[in-house]
Design an enzyme around this catalytic site. Structure first.
Site, PDB file in Angstrom:
ATOM      1  N   CYS A   2       0.876  -1.028  -0.113  1.00  0.00           N
ATOM      2  CA  CYS A   2       0.081   0.089   0.117  1.00  0.00           C
ATOM      3  C   CYS A   2       0.798   1.263   0.074  1.00  0.00           C
ATOM      4  O   CYS A   2       1.946   1.347   0.365  1.00  0.00           O
ATOM      5  CB  CYS A   2      -1.096   0.114   1.018  1.00  0.00           C
ATOM      6  SG  CYS A   2      -1.799  -1.583   1.469  1.00  0.00           S
ATOM      7  N   ARG A  27       2.139   1.089  -5.996  1.00  0.00           N
ATOM      8  CA  ARG A  27       2.280   0.129  -4.967  1.00  0.00           C
ATOM      9  C   ARG A  27       1.174  -0.788  -4.618  1.00  0.00           C
ATOM     10  O   ARG A  27       0.960  -1.480  -3.931  1.00  0.00           O
ATOM     11  CB  ARG A  27       2.728   0.942  -3.729  1.00  0.00           C
ATOM     12  CG  ARG A  27       3.958   1.557  -3.805  1.00  0.00           C
ATOM     13  CD  ARG A  27       4.414   2.498  -2.812  1.00  0.00           C
ATOM     14  NE  ARG A  27       4.480   1.658  -1.454  1.00  0.00           N
ATOM     15  CZ  ARG A  27       5.826   1.450  -0.881  1.00  0.00           C
ATOM     16  NH1 ARG A  27       6.655   2.012  -1.428  1.00  0.00           N
ATOM     17  NH2 ARG A  27       5.813   0.770   0.091  1.00  0.00           N
ATOM     18  N   TRP A  74      -3.589  -2.268  -1.279  1.00  0.00           N
ATOM     19  CA  TRP A  74      -3.431  -3.337  -2.093  1.00  0.00           C
ATOM     20  C   TRP A  74      -3.697  -4.346  -0.922  1.00  0.00           C
ATOM     21  O   TRP A  74      -3.341  -4.611   0.239  1.00  0.00           O
ATOM     22  CB  TRP A  74      -1.905  -3.863  -2.215  1.00  0.00           C
ATOM     23  CG  TRP A  74      -1.641  -5.167  -3.148  1.00  0.00           C
ATOM     24  CD1 TRP A  74      -1.832  -5.445  -4.521  1.00  0.00           C
ATOM     25  CD2 TRP A  74      -1.459  -6.260  -2.400  1.00  0.00           C
ATOM     26  NE1 TRP A  74      -1.557  -6.473  -4.815  1.00  0.00           N
ATOM     27  CE2 TRP A  74      -1.301  -7.330  -3.580  1.00  0.00           C
ATOM     28  CE3 TRP A  74      -1.058  -6.641  -1.267  1.00  0.00           C
ATOM     29  CZ2 TRP A  74      -0.920  -8.435  -3.369  1.00  0.00           C
ATOM     30  CZ3 TRP A  74      -0.823  -8.249  -0.932  1.00  0.00           C
ATOM     31  CH2 TRP A  74      -0.666  -8.988  -1.985  1.00  0.00           C
ATOM     32  N   ASN A  98       0.170   0.754   6.390  1.00  0.00           N
ATOM     33  CA  ASN A  98       0.740  -0.198   5.193  1.00  0.00           C
ATOM     34  C   ASN A  98       1.244  -1.348   5.834  1.00  0.00           C
ATOM     35  O   ASN A  98       1.921  -1.044   7.016  1.00  0.00           O
ATOM     36  CB  ASN A  98       1.801   0.576   4.582  1.00  0.00           C
ATOM     37  CG  ASN A  98       2.511  -0.105   3.430  1.00  0.00           C
ATOM     38  OD1 ASN A  98       2.185  -1.172   3.011  1.00  0.00           O
ATOM     39  ND2 ASN A  98       3.565   0.286   3.020  1.00  0.00           N
ATOM     40  N   GLY A  99       0.759  -2.437   5.514  1.00  0.00           N
ATOM     41  CA  GLY A  99       1.430  -3.618   6.172  1.00  0.00           C
ATOM     42  C   GLY A  99       0.364  -4.631   6.930  1.00  0.00           C
ATOM     43  O   GLY A  99      -0.904  -4.395   6.328  1.00  0.00           O
ATOM     44  N   GLU A 479      12.155 -15.961 -16.504  1.00  0.00           N
ATOM     45  CA  GLU A 479      11.735 -14.509 -16.459  1.00  0.00           C
ATOM     46  C   GLU A 479      10.547 -13.976 -17.580  1.00  0.00           C
ATOM     47  O   GLU A 479       9.819 -13.388 -17.114  1.00  0.00           O
ATOM     48  CB  GLU A 479      12.900 -13.729 -16.437  1.00  0.00           C
ATOM     49  CG  GLU A 479      12.668 -12.054 -16.447  1.00  0.00           C
ATOM     50  CD  GLU A 479      12.096 -11.377 -15.463  1.00  0.00           C
ATOM     51  OE1 GLU A 479      11.954 -11.963 -14.477  1.00  0.00           O
ATOM     52  OE2 GLU A 479      11.795 -10.223 -15.562  1.00  0.00           O
ATOM     53  N   LYS A 483       7.173 -12.675 -16.647  1.00  0.00           N
ATOM     54  CA  LYS A 483       6.472 -11.303 -17.421  1.00  0.00           C
ATOM     55  C   LYS A 483       5.265 -11.573 -18.031  1.00  0.00           C
ATOM     56  O   LYS A 483       4.356 -10.833 -17.979  1.00  0.00           O
ATOM     57  CB  LYS A 483       7.634 -10.823 -18.392  1.00  0.00           C
ATOM     58  CG  LYS A 483       8.785  -9.986 -17.760  1.00  0.00           C
ATOM     59  CD  LYS A 483       8.704  -8.751 -17.137  1.00  0.00           C
ATOM     60  CE  LYS A 483       8.400  -8.859 -15.693  1.00  0.00           C
ATOM     61  NZ  LYS A 483       9.666  -9.109 -14.737  1.00  0.00           N
ATOM     62  N   GLU A 486       2.257 -12.199 -15.889  1.00  0.00           N
ATOM     63  CA  GLU A 486       2.106 -11.095 -15.069  1.00  0.00           C
ATOM     64  C   GLU A 486       1.336  -9.978 -15.794  1.00  0.00           C
ATOM     65  O   GLU A 486       0.273  -9.400 -15.089  1.00  0.00           O
ATOM     66  CB  GLU A 486       3.434 -10.087 -14.472  1.00  0.00           C
ATOM     67  CG  GLU A 486       4.027 -10.913 -13.318  1.00  0.00           C
ATOM     68  CD  GLU A 486       5.428  -9.999 -13.013  1.00  0.00           C
ATOM     69  OE1 GLU A 486       5.271  -9.443 -12.052  1.00  0.00           O
ATOM     70  OE2 GLU A 486       6.170  -9.716 -13.921  1.00  0.00           O
ATOM     71  N   HIS A 502      11.484 -34.976 -20.424  1.00  0.00           N
ATOM     72  CA  HIS A 502      11.221 -35.714 -18.816  1.00  0.00           C
ATOM     73  C   HIS A 502       9.692 -35.521 -18.537  1.00  0.00           C
ATOM     74  O   HIS A 502       9.227 -35.646 -17.357  1.00  0.00           O
ATOM     75  CB  HIS A 502      12.212 -35.096 -17.823  1.00  0.00           C
ATOM     76  CG  HIS A 502      13.485 -35.597 -18.190  1.00  0.00           C
ATOM     77  ND1 HIS A 502      14.143 -36.930 -18.356  1.00  0.00           N
ATOM     78  CD2 HIS A 502      14.573 -34.824 -18.617  1.00  0.00           C
ATOM     79  CE1 HIS A 502      15.391 -37.095 -18.591  1.00  0.00           C
ATOM     80  NE2 HIS A 502      15.788 -35.939 -18.691  1.00  0.00           N
ATOM     81  N   LYS A 605       3.689  -3.527  -6.429  1.00  0.00           N
ATOM     82  CA  LYS A 605       5.251  -3.279  -6.382  1.00  0.00           C
ATOM     83  C   LYS A 605       5.497  -3.411  -4.888  1.00  0.00           C
ATOM     84  O   LYS A 605       4.900  -3.008  -4.184  1.00  0.00           O
ATOM     85  CB  LYS A 605       5.704  -2.161  -7.107  1.00  0.00           C
ATOM     86  CG  LYS A 605       7.005  -1.918  -7.521  1.00  0.00           C
ATOM     87  CD  LYS A 605       7.088  -1.573  -8.745  1.00  0.00           C
ATOM     88  CE  LYS A 605       8.490  -1.699  -9.322  1.00  0.00           C
ATOM     89  NZ  LYS A 605       8.716  -2.756 -10.350  1.00  0.00           N
TER      90      LYS A 605
HETATM   91  C1  F6R Z   1       7.956  -9.140 -11.120  1.00  0.00           C
HETATM   92  C2  F6R Z   1       8.463  -8.218 -10.162  1.00  0.00           C
HETATM   93  C3  F6R Z   1       8.592  -9.134  -8.752  1.00  0.00           C
HETATM   94  C4  F6R Z   1       9.720  -8.493  -7.903  1.00  0.00           C
HETATM   95  C5  F6R Z   1       9.797  -9.225  -6.671  1.00  0.00           C
HETATM   96  C6  F6R Z   1      10.788  -8.633  -5.835  1.00  0.00           C
HETATM   97  O1  F6R Z   1       7.809  -8.382 -12.445  1.00  0.00           O
HETATM   98  O2  F6R Z   1       8.563  -7.122 -10.240  1.00  0.00           O
HETATM   99  O3  F6R Z   1       8.467 -10.377  -8.874  1.00  0.00           O
HETATM  100  O4  F6R Z   1      10.764  -8.937  -8.719  1.00  0.00           O
HETATM  101  O5  F6R Z   1       8.387  -8.835  -6.000  1.00  0.00           O
HETATM  102  O6  F6R Z   1      10.749  -7.210  -5.648  1.00  0.00           O
HETATM  103  P1  F6R Z   1      12.031  -6.410  -5.028  1.00  0.00           P
HETATM  104  O7  F6R Z   1      13.207  -6.349  -6.334  1.00  0.00           O
HETATM  105  O8  F6R Z   1      11.749  -5.165  -4.875  1.00  0.00           O
HETATM  106  O9  F6R Z   1      12.581  -7.157  -3.864  1.00  0.00           O
END
Ligand code: F6R
Length: 610
Positions: A2, A27, A74, A98-99, A479, A483, A486, A502, A605
C-alpha cells in the site's frame, strides 16, 4: 504494497494528497482514500478502484483542510471495496496503514468488539478502536499512540491524524518503511521518497521501531524505547520529474527503452571504461576464504540471482546456494561460519528478502545487497551495498531493475574471480569490453521491437506458452514466462530445454507457442536439439538467437519457425541482452490483449507483507 501520504501544509491538502497518491499508485491500486482535519473536525472520502474514482468523489463532495492523510490500497485483509479502503476512522482519529497487524483478532476481542461493531473487514480498523479508547480516556494523541504501539504485532507503517488537532500528525513504523519530508513550514509523510519528490528533497527515514510526532515546522522522533532520537535528514536525488511517462504509452514501455541508459549508468559505477578494468568497491571480504555464497531474493530478483549462481560458480568455482526468500527464511538452512550472503531487491523493502537477510545476519554472514533504492531497509541493514542505477521503476512488472541487477551481479562475479586469481588481465578486459557493448546491442534489439510485436500477434492468442533456455539462459526463460503471466495473464512456464523430454513435451501441440532463448554458445547444439524435438511434434517455435545461430537452426530443420535475430554478444553477457526480447514479447502480448500493463490485476510493487 500500500502507499501512504501525509501532508501538514499551508494550502488545501486534498489536491496535493491526490497528486502524492498518483505517484504511489504503483504500490497498490484496488481502493484509495483521504482524510483531512478542518477546523478540528475529521473528514474523509474513499472510493474502490483507481484514484480517478476518488477524484470524481471529491469533485462531487469537496473536502477542505490543510492537513491530511491518504492511502492507496493493496488488499490483504478484506476484499477491495470502499468500506475496506483507508483511512479508517472514528470521530476522534483517522489512520492509514501499510502492512499487516497479525494479532488484530485478539486485539478486537480484548476491546470486546463484535463483528457488528466493525465498519470494515480489515486488520487496520482495530488500531482506530484502540486509539479511540485511549483518547476517550483523556489521553493525548501522543500518549495514545505510545500505549497502543507495543500491542501491535506484525509489520506496519502508520500515519494518524486526530480531531481537535489541526497541526499534529503522528507516524510509526515497524518493518514497513516510512519517510518524513521536511519542507519550508510544511511536513510530509510518505511510504517512499518518490511520493514526496515534488514537495521536498529533504528526507528523514525512520528506523525500524521509530515513531514521530510532527507539526508543520517540527518533527520529534522517538525510538522503540520511547527515547527522543535524532535521525539524519538526507537529500534525495529524486525530483518530481523522476516519475513521468514521457512520450511512452506506459511506464513499462518507457522502462524497457531506458535500459541502454541505465545499464550504462550502472556500468560506470563498477568498471573503468577507458582502462577496461573492474572497479567494484572493496566489500571487506576475502573470497579466498569463502566456502559458500548464499543468494536469496523474490520473483524477478530471484531469477537475477539464479543467473548469478551460474556466473559465480563458473568463474570462481565457489559453490552458490540460492533460494527464493519466502522458502529460505523458514527453511532455516545451516550456514558456514563467516560466509557471504547476497540479497537482490529493486525496492529494498521486500519483507521475505529482508527477513532472509536478518536470518543470515544472525548466522554471522557478511551481507551484501544489490538494491535500487539506497535508502531502503535492506540497504541500511547490509554490510555492503552495490546499487543498481535503474532510477525509479514504476511499472509493476520489473524490467530495467532486472537487467541492471544482472549487470551488477556479473561485475561482482568477475570481481570475485579477479580477487581469487581466476581472472587474468586479458580476460578481464575481454569481459569488461563485452559489458560495455551492452547499451548499444540492447538499443539494436529495441530498434527491432516491431518484429517482436508481429510475433506477439500470434503468441497473444495462446492460452499456454513455454519459454525454454539452457544453462545461464534458463533463468531468462523463467523471467520471460513470469513477465508474460504478470501482464498478459497468459499461462506460461519457463523450462530448462533439456528437461522437456522428461515431461513437458507432452504438452506440445500447435496451440502452445515455444519461445526459445538460444544464444550461439557452447550449449547451442544441445538446446537446438531440444527445440527440434518440439518442432517435430508440431510445436510453434519462436527462435531467438544471433545470425549464425539462426542459420544453423535453419539447416537443422525443414519446418519453418518464427525467428528473432539478436546481435552477437559474449556468451557470459548474453542473458542480459536476451532478457530484452522476452520483455518486449510480454509487453506486446499484453498491449494486444488490452490489459492494464502498468498495474496488472492482483499485483503490487514492493511486497512488504509476507
Ligand atoms: C516481477 C516483479 C516481482 C519482484 C519481486 C521482488 O516483475 O517485479 O517479482 O521482482 O516482488 O521485488 P524486489 O526486487 O523489490 O525485492
Amino acid at each position: 504494497m500500500c502507499g501512504i501520504i501525509g501532508i501538514i501544509g499551508k494550502n488545501q491538502a486534498s489536491e496535493l494528497l491526490i497528486d502524492g497518491l498518483r505517484r504511489l499508485e504503483y504500490r497498490g491500486y484496488d481502493s484509495t482514500g483521504i482524510a483531512t482535519v478542518d477546523d478540528g473536525i475529521l473528514n474523509r472520502r474513499r472510493a474502490s478502484g483507481k484514484i480517478i474514482n476518488l477524484e470524481k468523489e471529491i469533485l462531487k463532495k469537496p473536502i477542505s483542510g490543510t492537513m491530511g492523510i491518504g492511502h492507496t490500497r493493496w488488499a490483504t485483509h478484506g476484499v477491495p471495496s470502499e468500506n475496506n479502503a483507508h483511512p479508517h476512522m472514528t470521530e476522534k482519529v483517522a489512520v492509514v496503514h501499510n502492512g499487516i497487524i497479525e494479532n488484530y483478532r485478539e486485539l478486537a476481542d480484548g476491546l470486546g468488539l463484535k463483528p457488528s461493531d466493525m465498519e470494515s473487514e480489515t486488520d487496520t480498523e482495530v488500531i482506530v478502536h484502540l486509539l479511540t479508547q485511549k483518547l476517550n480516556d483523556g489521553k493525548t494523541p501522543l500518549q495514545s499512540v505510545q500505549e497502543i504501539l507495543p500491542q501491535l504485532k506484525g509489520a506496519f507503517a502508520l500515519c494518524m491524524i486526530f480531531s481537535g488537532h489541526n497541526n499534529t500528525m503522528i507516524g510509526a513504523r515497524v518493518g514497513s518503511p516510512l519517510a518524513i519530508g521536511v519542507g519550508d513550514g510544511e511536513t510530509y509523510f510518505g511510504s517512499d521518497a518518490l511520493a514526496l519528490a515534488p514537495y521536498t528533497q529533504d528526507i528523514c527515514y525512520l528506523n525500524d521501531g521509530d515513531y514521530v510526532i510532527a507539526t508543520d515546522d517540527n518533527i520529534k522522533i522517538y525510538d522503540n524505547s520511547d527515547k527522543v532520537v535524532e535521525r539524519p535528514i538526507v537529500k534525495t536525488s529524486l525530483s518530481g520529474d523522476s516519475v513521468g511517462r514521457g512520450n511512452y504509452e506506459t511506464f513499462m514501455e518507457k522502462e524497457i527503452h531506458e535500459q541502454p541508459t541505465v545499464i550504462g549508468d550502472t556500468l560506470t559505477s563498477y568498471i573503468h571504461p577507458a582502462k577496461q578494468t573492474l572497479t567494484i568497491p572493496d566489500l571487506g571480504v576475502d573470497f579466498n576464504k569463502i566456502e559458500k555464497i548464499t543468494i536469496s531474493a523474490c520473483g524477478t530478483a530471484y531469477y537475477a540471482g539464479l543467473v548469478a549462481k551460474y556466473w559465480i560458480e563458473k568463474l570462481t568455482r565457489i559453490p552458490v546456494e540460492i533460494d527464493v526468500a519466502s522458502e529460505f527464511r523458514y527453511r532455516e538452512p545451516p550456514m558456514f561460519k563467516n560466509g557471504v550472503a547476497i540479497f537482490v531487491s529493486q525496492s529494498g523493502e521486500t519483507m521475505d528478502t529482508l527477513e532472509a537477510l536478518r536470518y543470515c545476519k544472525k548466522q554471522n554472514q557478511k551481507i551484501i545487497s544489490i538494491v535500487n533504492v539506497l535508502e531502503s531497509t535492506i540497504a541500511r541493514e547490509s554490510d555492503a551495498i552495490l546499487q543498481t542505477q535503474a532510477g525509479p521503476e514504476i511499472g509493476v512488472a520489473s524490467t530495467k531493475a532486472f537487467t541492471t541487477q544482472l549487470t551488477v551481479l556479473l561485475c561482482l562475479s568477475l570481481s570475485i574471480a579477479k580477487q581469487i586469481g581466476k581472472l587474468d588481465k586479458k580476460l578481464e578486459k575481454e569481459f569488461v569490453s563485452a559489458l560495455l557493448e551492452l547499451p548499444s546491442t540492447i538499443s539494436q534489439v529495441l530498434a527491432e521491437a516491431d518484429n517482436i510485436k508481429a510475433i506477439a500477434e500470434n503468441v497473444a492468442k495462446a492460452k499456454d506458452v513455454l519459454f525454454l533456455g539452457r544453462g545461464v539462459n534458463y533463468p531468462i526463460a523463467m523471467e520471460g514466462a513470469l513477465k508474460l503471466k504478470e501482464i498478459s495473464y497468459i499461462h506460461a512456464e519457463g523450462y530448462p530445454a533439456g528437461e522437456m523430454k522428461h515431461g513437458p513435451i507432452a504438452l506440445i501441440d500447435d496451440s502452445v507457442p515455444i519461445i526459445a532463448s538460444c544464444p550461439n554458445d557452447e550449449l547451442f547444439d544441445k538446446t537446438a536439439g531440444n527445440i527440434q524435438e518440439a518442432i517435430a511434434r508440431g510445436g510453434r517455435v519462436v527462435f531467438m538467437s544471433d545470425s549464425d545461430g539462426i542459420a544453423k537452426m535453419r539447416k537443422m530443420t525443414s519446418t519453418s519457425f518464427a525467428e528473432f535475430c539478436v546481435p552477437k554478444i559474449n556468451h557470459l553477457v548474453a542473458p542480459i541482452l536476451y532478457s530484452v526480447p522476452v520483455q518486449l514479447l510480454a509487453y506486446y502480448c499484453a498491449f494486444i490483449k488490452g490489459t492494464d500493463i502498468d498495474q496488472p490485476r492482483n499485483l503490487a510493487k514492493s511486497v512488504t507483507v509476507e
